[in-house]
Design an enzyme around this catalytic site. Structure first.
Site, PDB file in Angstrom:
ATOM      1  N   CYS A  21       1.101  -1.148  -0.319  1.00 44.52           N
ATOM      2  CA  CYS A  21       0.173  -0.362  -0.055  1.00 44.52           C
ATOM      3  C   CYS A  21       0.809   1.310   0.180  1.00 44.52           C
ATOM      4  O   CYS A  21       2.001   1.269   0.550  1.00 44.52           O
ATOM      5  CB  CYS A  21      -1.097  -0.278   1.030  1.00 44.52           C
ATOM      6  SG  CYS A  21      -0.202  -0.668   2.595  1.00 44.52           S
ATOM      7  N   GLY A  47       0.050  -0.400  -4.532  1.00 48.17           N
ATOM      8  CA  GLY A  47      -1.547  -0.510  -4.391  1.00 48.17           C
ATOM      9  C   GLY A  47      -2.194  -0.354  -5.621  1.00 48.17           C
ATOM     10  O   GLY A  47      -2.862   0.470  -5.377  1.00 48.17           O
ATOM     11  N   ASN A 126       0.462   1.491   6.253  1.00 50.40           N
ATOM     12  CA  ASN A 126       1.223   0.907   5.583  1.00 50.40           C
ATOM     13  C   ASN A 126       2.418   0.285   6.229  1.00 50.40           C
ATOM     14  O   ASN A 126       2.592   0.466   6.897  1.00 50.40           O
ATOM     15  CB  ASN A 126       1.722   2.074   4.646  1.00 50.40           C
ATOM     16  CG  ASN A 126       2.768   1.630   3.344  1.00 50.40           C
ATOM     17  OD1 ASN A 126       2.836   0.167   3.225  1.00 50.40           O
ATOM     18  ND2 ASN A 126       3.950   2.475   3.097  1.00 50.40           N
ATOM     19  N   GLY A 127       2.006  -1.338   5.604  1.00 47.93           N
ATOM     20  CA  GLY A 127       3.168  -2.158   6.468  1.00 47.93           C
ATOM     21  C   GLY A 127       2.180  -3.476   6.943  1.00 47.93           C
ATOM     22  O   GLY A 127       1.202  -3.813   5.962  1.00 47.93           O
ATOM     23  N   TYR A 268      13.706  -2.050  -5.501  1.00 45.00           N
ATOM     24  CA  TYR A 268      12.225  -2.093  -7.124  1.00 45.00           C
ATOM     25  C   TYR A 268      10.713  -1.216  -5.649  1.00 45.00           C
ATOM     26  O   TYR A 268       9.756  -0.737  -7.058  1.00 45.00           O
ATOM     27  CB  TYR A 268      11.925  -3.367  -6.395  1.00 45.00           C
ATOM     28  CG  TYR A 268      10.618  -3.782  -7.240  1.00 45.00           C
ATOM     29  CD1 TYR A 268      10.592  -3.848  -8.935  1.00 45.00           C
ATOM     30  CD2 TYR A 268       9.122  -4.744  -6.999  1.00 45.00           C
ATOM     31  CE1 TYR A 268       9.084  -4.139  -9.588  1.00 45.00           C
ATOM     32  CE2 TYR A 268       8.144  -4.881  -7.500  1.00 45.00           C
ATOM     33  CZ  TYR A 268       8.654  -4.786  -8.792  1.00 45.00           C
ATOM     34  OH  TYR A 268       7.076  -4.656  -9.871  1.00 45.00           O
TER      35      TYR A 268
END
Length: 491
Positions: A21, A47, A126-127, A268
């Site tokens: 996300c 996302g 996020n995580g 990435y």
């Protein structure tokens, strides 16, 4: 857009690790939700399954919209954006978590909202919370009623049970119970709040919008799209509470510890036009290619990237090796997700829907293909076949990350360990499995040098989270261990 109509991911994308996300929030600007929509569009790479926006305006209260699909297909519609007024807004784009593909419900799409005695609050995360199962069980036994299957909802319920008198303090309370990785953007009726976990595994940055506006974002590239000035990164373990009138108030509510930022953000996940730790992501990836060429030389005629993520590393490899660089593979930029129903015939076309070989450039050449990673290896085999079909004399793979042999439990959608090619095969076995003339990965020390650690990786105290390569998890994945996952030391 109902879940039934959400298009399936393309096979090419299924062989890549996915950041789960991206988060974005603004305060102190007119039509804040429009700024958030732009920010989420810039974070779409983090996302692509669904997105949501919450806004607040005194005369309208809290309003929210959650949709499946791309930001551009949903949050560019004037009729929808007019339902999200106000000068304060947060948003979220997501992939589903590992194992839940095709099962995502709209109730799982963030931001999540809760109404407390002192007012409402929305939160986007996020995580990944590594003790979410234990927390969820405890909360349900104490009467909490969950509306989603997301681990992030635990934070809202922990906040509801806190006895603190204001929402930022309740959030501190809640996050002290949480293990794992989290960058959080949240909002009350007047405040924009940002928090990073003590290890700083996932990113979060602060930007200034005009004279009185502020923004929080997963990456700096999303600040650029709204014309915000990058101020700084939110520090590991830091909480910022921001108002249009009072600016930024900072605190450090967690016990200090050595940071362990995710090194794969450099490889990435982050966009190449973002800045991480004061370094250009593009320049870091180019330097990875330089290190890769020094470590894994080969006699060849052409260096080609596997687009688009392998491009900066391929440029670095070509420059350092002296082998000419060329676009031997062309990506169809307009493909997106599969545009027709994926029948068996279409599936068999595989990556050809997205990638095509530049036959005139490839024919008769000894080709070095540079890619960011090898996960399952399915796409790598298909690309190799395409290159040989185009008449290449030799195919050599060079990978701009070490072998991915362990799953991530901190917010990256990773296959089960037995499905990771590097977890079950040696480098030589992987080379034979892929059917290439040679296969080489950058070393972990080489990767650390490329991201600015001149001495390489400190084995006793690693500077980054590199668990997907090393199997050394900075936070034990409690829920997965409970389910039988074996850590490296226990094997």
């Amino acid at each position: 857009m109902s879940e039934a109509h959400f298009p399936p991911a393309h096979p090419f994308d299924d062989d890549k690790l996915k950041e789960e996300c991206g988060i974005f929030g603004v305060v102190g600007v007119t039509d804040a939700a429009n700024f958030v929509a732009l920010g989420l569009h810039a974070l779409q790479h983090r996302g692509q399954e669904a997105g949501g926006i919450v806004s607040y305006a005194p005369e309208h209260g809290f309003n929210s919209a959650r949709r499946f699909g791309y930001v551009r297909d949903n949050f560019t519609k004037q009729s929808l954006m007019e339902t999200l007024p106000g000068q304060l807004s947060i948003g979220h784009v997501r992939y589903s978590t590992a194992g839940s593909k095709g099962q995502t419900a709209i109730r799982d799409v963030q931001p999540f909202f809760g109404e407390f005695s002192m007012g409402g609050a929305a939160i986007a995360h996020n995580g990944n919370i590594t003790n979410a199962d234990a927390l969820r069980k405890e909360l349900i036994e104490r009467g909490s009623i969950f509306q989603s299957s997301s681990d992030s909802e635990c934070i809202i319920h922990l906040m509801a049970r806190s006895l603190q008198r204001d929402i930022p303090s309740r959030m501190e309370d809640a996050l002290r119970r949480v293990e794992g990785a989290f960058s959080v953007v949240a909002m009350t009726r007047t405040k924009l709040i940002g928090v990073r976990d003590p290890l700083g595994v996932r990113p979060l940055v602060l930007g200034k919008v005009g004279d009185s506006g502020w923004a929080l974002s997963s990456e700096t590239c999303a600040l650029d799209i709204i014309g915000a000035d990058f101020v700084r990164e939110i520090e590991p373990g830091e909480m910022v509470v921001i108002t249009a009138e009072g600016g930024v108030e900072s605190s450090h509510p967690f016990r200090p510890t050595k940071s362990r930022f995710c090194i794969f953000e450099h490889v990435y996940f982050s966009r190449p036009d973002s800045i991480i730790g004061g370094r250009s992501v593009y320049e870091t990836r180019r330097q990875i290619g330089v290190e890769l060429a020094r470590e894994t030389p080969v006699e060849a005629d052409l260096v080609c990237p596997v687009p688009d993520s392998g491009t900066p590393a391929a440029i670095g490899y070509a420059h350092e090796s002296g082998i000419p660089y060329g676009m031997g593979i062309i990506r169809n930029q307009y493909m997106g997700r599969t545009f027709i129903e994926p029948t068996e015939q279409i599936r068999n076309m595989g990556v050809r829907l997205k990638l095509n070989v530049n036959r005139a450039l490839i024919q008769g050449k000894r080709v070095v293909l540079v890619d960011d990673s090898v996960v399952r290896g399915t796409t790598s085999r298909k690309i190799k076949e395409m290159i040989l079909d185009a008449g290449a004399a030799e195919v050599h793979f060079r990978i701009a990350s070490p072998p991915t042999s362990w799953p991530c439990f901190y917010g990256v959608d990773t296959p089960q360990r037995e499905k990771l090619l590097a977890a079950t095969m040696s480098e030589d076995e992987m080379r034979d499995h892929l059917g290439v003339d040679s296969l080489k990965f950058i070393s972990l020390d080489g990767l650390y040098r490329a991201v600015g650690e001149a001495g390489g990786r400190d084995a006793k105290s690693p500077q980054y989270c590199d668990a997907c390569f090393s199997g050394e998890y900075p936070v034990k994945p409690a829920d997965m261990i409970e389910k039988g996952f074996k850590l490296k030391a226990a094997e």
